[in-house]
Scaffold this active site. Structure first.
Site, mmCIF file in Angstrom:
data_model
loop_
_atom_site.group_PDB
_atom_site.id
_atom_site.type_symbol
_atom_site.label_atom_id
_atom_site.label_comp_id
_atom_site.label_asym_id
_atom_site.label_seq_id
_atom_site.Cartn_x
_atom_site.Cartn_y
_atom_site.Cartn_z
ATOM 1 N N SER A 127 0.588 -1.101 0.014
ATOM 2 C CA SER A 127 0.088 -0.001 -0.008
ATOM 3 C C SER A 127 0.867 1.177 0.047
ATOM 4 C CB SER A 127 -0.722 0.153 1.166
ATOM 5 O OG SER A 127 -0.101 0.254 2.324
ATOM 6 N N ASP A 128 0.446 2.293 -0.453
ATOM 7 C CA ASP A 128 0.829 3.562 -0.254
ATOM 8 C C ASP A 128 0.663 4.023 1.341
ATOM 9 O OD1 ASP A 128 2.035 6.331 -0.493
ATOM 10 O OD2 ASP A 128 1.017 6.532 -2.325
ATOM 11 N N TRP A 129 1.346 5.012 1.603
ATOM 12 C CA TRP A 129 1.417 5.195 2.977
ATOM 13 C C TRP A 129 -0.201 5.658 3.618
ATOM 14 C CZ3 TRP A 129 5.526 3.143 1.525
ATOM 15 C CH2 TRP A 129 6.718 3.094 2.440
ATOM 16 N N LEU A 130 -0.712 4.687 4.333
ATOM 17 C CA LEU A 130 -1.876 4.920 4.812
ATOM 18 C C LEU A 130 -3.039 4.748 3.679
ATOM 19 C CD1 LEU A 130 -0.595 5.651 7.564
ATOM 20 C CD2 LEU A 130 -2.422 7.479 7.858
#
Length: 679
Positions: A127-130
């Protein structure tokens, strides 16, 4: 992909064409992974603007939804990922936005269907961050790694996975086969890149002297080992390894070469370029000096290359857009809690254009006047010049930073900071109207040149993009003819924003709780749109002049394979995936080991108690999902990394001869454009 020319992060890609993006991505991946470092292809998919890209970031509860039809998704936005997978990329990162009203990092159609089944991806999706907005559901949808491990908010220690993923496996909500698959994909990438080689990748102490050699939290040699944990345990965190190289291996040589080959010559009336270091085109007249004026903030150092955090402002010469290269999140007491690393970086140095040009001009024959701001110079200053070099730019970046009226995405395609007025004033008065003006543009993407491009005094325009740390040196090499401007435009420069069509406009204002962005233009973005609607651009995609001239001849088309209405059947796999003995362990085996030191706000898979492991029947699996022994049949569109091998069959060989008919050494960029017949 550059669907919208004002998109804030277009500069992080390779251009507004899927084939160009795919080839460039594949070559980049091979270059990274040949050194044993895992590459990540991102962002999957449809993150074409910064406004509303992320939940909560823009004051709305949900991220924007990019609504893309199947053909457009396959042929345009997903194609670079197919080429990346074919090149063996280790990892793919899913994006913040939703795709067809399902978050990309929880979208099974994208991750399980398109990437893993159709495109045969063997690595892991992170995933991208969050960007992950669910727990077990995202794992079932095909997400393999959660970055950086937090839940829906930064640094609260409450992960959507962590111990919750362990509980999901133990209560059988998450099939053990899926958990094994997640782990296998991550570890397989480690082996694929040879990172198990202890000679190349020594183990960390006490087993060896390897491991991380720098910290993204601090520039100090000694720093905290567990930042933002409340613990003050310190140790060696920065070894200050010089990675710039020396001598012929100095990285600056390659950086300069890349910047030179990217520079695009858009206009060169009267062959004013290349310049002479003595100013005069012939023998300098005795006792006379050639007057050169260098104008514009973009020519100079400004406040230094790293003045603004994450490069998040437009000051001095523009050599990079902005982004989360080094973004610190601080506690109420001023303590740095978190530093993100991604798009922009700290410059080790930056050679600005004025610095390089001042060093290159022959001061015995040339007087240099500098005006390194975008204010309009005094009329007498402009009028006294024989040659005027004007530097202007246009900047953008990631959406968490706003500079001036640029909130990630540019609000328009205009040259910024009064640049148009500066060019107009200089071009009309340089040498009392008899001098020559050369305009140098540094830009994150297309920018409008209409306010001044046709002024008679503007004799040449160089489009230098974002050249990096060797900016000035590369530009000097092109201006003085040490090298040919080797670049060709990777996007179209139109005459107005409207030229790019309705799909080319950033959506700046929300229209619903979930902002809807419909990609109704389908395949027709950038040059495809201009061609389909017979719109004359200012400079077309692929355009670029040279100091030389080239002749094309002997065009030949050779059929290599007959056409077919259907692809070949999906071939059988070269190998079967590994199988594991996957009985459920005793939940007690997942408890924190005795004496284990738990660091605050770190994410662990261990459980504090087995009481949370409760087997409840009837987990609400998505429609069509099964953890039984009857999986869906594989898609006929798959069969190999990158998709069905028929996608890459060579049907036609196009051959021709290119000859340099000019008087200077140079190289051309051969381009072949293919379209369907009108009928």
């Amino acid at each position: 992909m550059g669907r919208m020319p004002a998109g804030g992060r277009n500069w992080e890609g390779f251009g507004a064409d899927p084939f160009l993006q795919g080839i460039a991505a594949a070559q980049t991946i091979r270059g990274i992974q040949d050194e044993g470092v895992q590459a990540t292809a991102k962002h999957l998919v449809g993150q074409e603007q910064e406004h509303f890209r992320q939940q909560f970031e823009w004051g709305i509860p949900h991220a924007i939804s990019s609504n893309i039809d199947d053909r457009t998704l396959h042929e345009l936005y997903a194609w670079p990922f197919a080429e990346s997978i074919r090149a063996g990329v280790a990892s793919i990162m899913c994006s913040y936005n939703q795709v067809n009203n399902s978050y990309a990092c929880g979208n099974s159609k994208l991750m399980n269907g398109l990437i893993k089944d159709e495109m045969g991806f063997q690595g892991y999706i992170q995933s991208d961050w969050l960007a992950k907005r669910s727990g077990i559901a995202s794992a079932l949808a095909g997400l393999d790694m959660d970055m950086p491990g937090d839940g829906k908010f930064w640094l609260n220690g409450d992960s959507l996975w962590g111990e919750k993923l362990t509980i999901g496996a133990l209560n059988e909500s998450l099939p053990m086969e899926r958990l094994d698959d997640m782990v296998t994909r991550i570890v397989a990438a480690w082996y694929q890149l040879g990172q198990d080689d202890k000679k190349k990748w020594p183990r960390p102490p006490p087993e060896g002297d390897g491991g991380p050699n720098f910290s993204s939290w601090t520039n100090d040699e000694i720093g905290k080992l567990h930042h933002y944990s409340g613990e003050n345990v310190t140790g060696l965190v920065n070894k200050f390894v010089d990675v710039q190289g020396t001598g012929k291996d100095f990285h600056g040589h390659l950086v300069k070469e890349i910047a030179i080959e990217a520079t695009v010559l858009l206009k060169n009336e009267e062959n004013i370029l290349p310049l002479s270091r003595k100013g005069f085109s012939g023998t300098p007249p005795p006792g006379m000096k050639f007057n050169v004026g260098i104008f514009g903030e973009d020519a100079g150092p400004g406040e230094g290359p790293n003045h603004c955090e994450d490069r998040g402002c437009n000051q001095g010469t523009l050599a990079s857009g902005w982004g989360s290269g080094k973004s610190d999140i601080r506690s109420p007491h001023g303590e740095i809690q978190l530093i993100l690393t991604q798009g922009a970086v700290e410059f080790p140095y930056l050679v600005n254009p004025f610095q390089a040009l001042e060093a290159e001009f022959d001061h015995k024959h040339v007087n240099i006047t500098s005006h390194l701001t975008n204010s309009i110079p005094a009329s007498a200053t402009i009028a006294s010049q024989d040659l005027c070099l004007v530097f202007v730019n246009s900047d953008s970046g990631e959406g968490y930073i706003k500079w001036s009226n640029v909130a990630g995405d540019r609000p328009d395609l205009s040259i910024q900071k009064n640049g148009d007025a500066l060019v107009q004033a200089v071009a009309r008065s340089c040498g009392k109207g008899q001098g020559h003006t050369i305009v140098i543009v540094h830009a994150v993407g297309p920018a409008l040149l209409e306010p001044w491009i046709d002024i008679p005094g503007v004799k040449a325009v160089l489009w230098a993009h974002l050249p990096g740390q060797e900016s000035g040196n590369a530009l000097a090499s092109v201006l003085f003819g040490d090298a040919d401007p080797g670049g060709r435009l990777p996007y179209t420069i139109g005459k107005s924003l409207a030229d790019y069509g309705p799909g080319g406009r950033v959506k700046y204002y929300p229209d619903a709780v979930v902002v809807q962005q419909d990609f109704t233009e389908g395949l027709l973005i950038d040059h495809r749109h201009f061609d389909a609607h017979a719109i004359a651009p200012r400079f077309p995609f692929g355009f670029g002049l040279s100091y030389a001239s080239f002749a094309y001849s002997d065009l030949r088309l050779t059929t290599l394979k007959p056409k077919s209405a259907l692809p070949d059947p999906r071939p059988p796999p070269d190998a079967e995936p590994p199988t594991y003995d996957s009985p459920l362990p005793d939940p007690a085996a997942a408890l924190f080991p005795p004496g284990f030191h738990r660091v605050k706000n770190r994410i662990y898979p261990y459980l504090s108690s087995v009481a949370d492991v409760r087997k409840e029947p009837g987990y609400p699996y998505p429609d069509g999902y099964s953890n039984a022994s009857h999986p869906h049949p594989p898609s006929p569109a798959g069969g190999a990394p990158g998709g069905n091998p028929s996608l890459y069959d060579e049907h036609l060989l196009v051959s021709f001869t290119i000859a340099n008919t000019g008087s200077r050494p140079a190289q051309d960029v051969a381009q072949v454009y293919v379209s369907f017949p009108a009928d």
